[in-house]
Design a protein around this motif. Structure first.
Motif: not given
Length: 351
Positions: A230-255
């Motif tokens: 589970a912790r590895r899944c969390l790490e992978l998710t944080v990593e992915y959302t920090g690099s996946r861009v939509q609407f000109g922003r990393a999706i991990g920045s969406f509240q």
């Protein structure tokens, strides 16, 4: 070991797995007949001594304990590497030690400690672990054990029956094995049938007490694995959302996604606390062990299932492709939730 030694030890295990248990290596092991990479198991056994951790020094083990063994199980959960740790070096070893049979321990455990001998616990019946699939008529075993971990590569079988524990060579006449289809392709399970097979009884302890203790060990081990995954899944998710861009922003920045990942983090932290409490209680033989393990079994299963589901959601369509590892974690979560059975009733809160 002290807490600092535990951290150093865990770092060593993680470093070896990072190098040798990559996604490509795990997938190659899935396609292998044994279901794992023997080279990885040799490295873990020879360089770090993982197979010997819970084995007393008198049987050529390290003499550490169950806590250290489950640290390894947790790290393996991060990679989904299916080496004979949980089935052999944890359950198999604990079954032999719980039997109280010193002669059997002296005969079997040195090989396990060296990583050259693999044990498989034959336990579950067709409906699960509450009713053993094997029955004993004196010293003769018959029946079929289902969902056996490390059953295919096993050298020695430890049969759990209502009459006690028994030892049988895996190549004994009357023993037959077959691989079974599973939801989780990273973990091979076997079905092992005994057709009037002569066996060696292990010790003379109360079989109900031994089986209950073995179930506690099994649930504590699965909880440790679930937390690591589970912790590895969390790490992978944080990593992915920090690099996946939509609407000109990393999706991990969406509240909204930040809140969801924060919830995932809280779940993992709480599950880790529950897992550690259960492991310590079982290792120490605490009076609260059954309750602690019961709570960890429920909470860690729910946490892993929830976190991996969020992982799939936040990765989008790529997560359900064969090439991405998210679906492998998803399948492990659902497999682990049933492995070794579940508590007969949920935890309740008193008023």
């Amino acid at each position: 070991m002290s807490a600092a030694e535990h951290r150093e030890f865990t770092a060593s295990v993680r470093a070896l797995l990072t190098k040798h248990a990559t996604s490509a290596a795990v997938r190659a092991g899935m396609d292998a007949e044994l279901g794992y990479d023997p080279t990885l198991w040799r490295l873990l056994s020879e360089q770090i001594g993982v197979a010997a951790l819970a084995i007393p020094e008198e049987y050529d083990g390290v003499g550490a304990g169950l806590i250290e063994s489950l640290l390894v199980v947790g790290e393996l959960g991060r990679t989904l590497a299916n080496v004979p740790m949980l089935g052999s070096a944890v359950l198999g070893v604990q079954a032999v030690l719980l039997s109280g049979d010193g002669d059997a321990a002296a005969r079997l455990l040195p090989g396990v400690a060296a990583g050259s001998t693999i044990l498989a616990v034959c336990w579950a019946g067709a409906d699960g672990w509450d009713e053993p699939g094997i029955h004993a008529d004196g010293e003769t075993l018959s029946g079929t054990a289902h969902y056996v971990l490390d059953g295919l590569p096993a050298d020695t079988l430890i049969a759990v029956t209502t009459s006690g524990l028994f030892e049988v060579s895996a190549d004994a006449e009357g023993v037959s094995k077959r691989a079974v289809a599973t939801m989780d392709p990273t973990r091979k399970l076997a079905e092992i049938t005994f057709d009037a097979v002569p066996a060696r009884r292990l010790g003379d302890r109360d079989p109900l007490v031994v089986a209950a203790r073995l179930r506690e060990v099994a649930w504590a081990a699965v909880a440790a694995e679930q937390v690591g995954a589970a912790r590895r899944c969390l790490e992978l998710t944080v990593e992915y959302t920090g690099s996946r861009v939509q609407f000109g922003r990393a999706i991990g920045s969406f509240q909204a996604l930040k809140h969801r990942m924060a919830d995932m983090y809280v779940l993992v932290e709480a599950a880790e606390s529950a897992s550690q409490a259960a492991t310590a209680a079982v290792a120490e033989g605490s009076a609260s062990a059954a309750e602690d393990v019961w709570a960890a079994r429920i909470h860690c299963s729910e946490t892993f299932t929830t976190v991996v589901s969020e992982m799939v959601q936040m990765h989008g369509g790529i997560a359900i492709t064969w090439e991405h590892d998210a679906h492998l974690f998803f399948k492990r979560a659902h497999g682990d939730a049933q492995l070794f059975g579940t508590p007969r009733r949920p935890l309740t809160h008193s008023a």
